[in-house]
Design an enzyme around this catalytic site. Structure first.
Site, mmCIF file in Angstrom:
data_model
loop_
_atom_site.group_PDB
_atom_site.id
_atom_site.type_symbol
_atom_site.label_atom_id
_atom_site.label_comp_id
_atom_site.label_asym_id
_atom_site.label_seq_id
_atom_site.Cartn_x
_atom_site.Cartn_y
_atom_site.Cartn_z
ATOM 1 N N THR A 2 0.840 -1.190 0.000
ATOM 2 C CA THR A 2 0.000 0.000 0.000
ATOM 3 C C THR A 2 0.873 1.237 0.000
ATOM 4 O O THR A 2 2.092 1.142 0.003
ATOM 5 C CB THR A 2 -0.916 0.007 1.244
ATOM 6 O OG1 THR A 2 -1.947 0.938 1.051
ATOM 7 C CG2 THR A 2 -0.154 0.338 2.505
ATOM 8 N N GLY A 157 -0.170 6.019 -7.035
ATOM 9 C CA GLY A 157 -1.093 5.032 -7.594
ATOM 10 C C GLY A 157 -0.947 4.863 -9.097
ATOM 11 O O GLY A 157 -1.226 3.790 -9.640
ATOM 12 N N CYS A 160 2.805 2.773 -8.963
ATOM 13 C CA CYS A 160 2.959 1.535 -8.194
ATOM 14 C C CYS A 160 1.757 0.609 -8.395
ATOM 15 O O CYS A 160 0.622 1.008 -8.136
ATOM 16 C CB CYS A 160 3.112 1.875 -6.707
ATOM 17 S SG CYS A 160 3.216 0.426 -5.645
ATOM 18 N N THR A 163 -0.681 0.020 -5.365
ATOM 19 C CA THR A 163 -1.370 1.197 -4.831
ATOM 20 C C THR A 163 -2.483 1.561 -5.801
ATOM 21 O O THR A 163 -2.257 1.626 -7.002
ATOM 22 C CB THR A 163 -0.383 2.380 -4.695
ATOM 23 O OG1 THR A 163 0.675 1.991 -3.816
ATOM 24 C CG2 THR A 163 -1.071 3.612 -4.142
#
Length: 174
Positions: A2, A157, A160, A163
């Site tokens: 995360t 986001g 990655c 994410t």
């Protein structure tokens, strides 16, 4: 994994996190809440790592906050000591970001309690991307802490794969 990011600016502290829960290379859930308010809504906390492990740590940290009347640093140090020395807790794989109106801290299972430079923290798989984005925004814009956290999570986001764009953002004003 995360991404969790915390930004402090102009009498405002924010912790924000995405909502993706992964098991290996599979997305198990996309809307998890990895950021919470603790201790009578006076402390923000977010986690990266194993979900069950993090909930155990949240419970322990909240108990430390109650024991120490909301004193963030003392509670964080006590949790880190327990985490490092307790055989069961030592196996937990997570990191916590915690903040109140006075301080922002990272707590790790190695017993580390770190107060960051630049009033900025980013952890998790997308943490480096979020940190770079947030630092650039802190240094080159007048955006609020919440706007910086939001934009840095969006950038993380986009880069990655662990994410996503579902965000939980909590803020304290002081």
């Amino acid at each position: 994994m995360t991404t969790i990011v915390s930004v402090r600016r102009n009498n405002q502290v924010v912790i924000a996190g995405d909502g993706q829960v992964s098991l290996g290379n599979t997305v198990m859930k996309g809307n998890a809440r990895k950021v919470r308010r603790l201790y009578h809504n006076k402390v923000l906390a977010g986690f990266a790592g194993g979900t069950a492990d993090a909930f155990t740590l949240f419970e322990r940290f909240e108990a430390k906050l109650e024991m120490h009347q909301g004193h963030l640093l003392k509670s964080a140090v006590e949790l880190a000591k327990d985490w490092r020395t307790d055989k069961m807790l030592r196996k937990l794989e997570a990191m916590l970001v915690v903040a109140d109106t006075e301080a922002s801290l990272i707590i790790t299972g190695n017993g580390d309690v770190v107060q960051p430079e630049h009033d900025l923290i980013a952890i998790g798989s997308g943490g480096n991307y979020a940190q770079a984005a947030a630092l650039a925004l802190l240094q080159n814009t007048e955006l609020s802490a919440q706007e910086i956290a939001d934009k840095s999570l969006t950038i993380a986001g986009d880069i990655c794969v662990f994410t996503n764009q579902f965000k939980t953002i909590e803020q304290l004003d002081y």
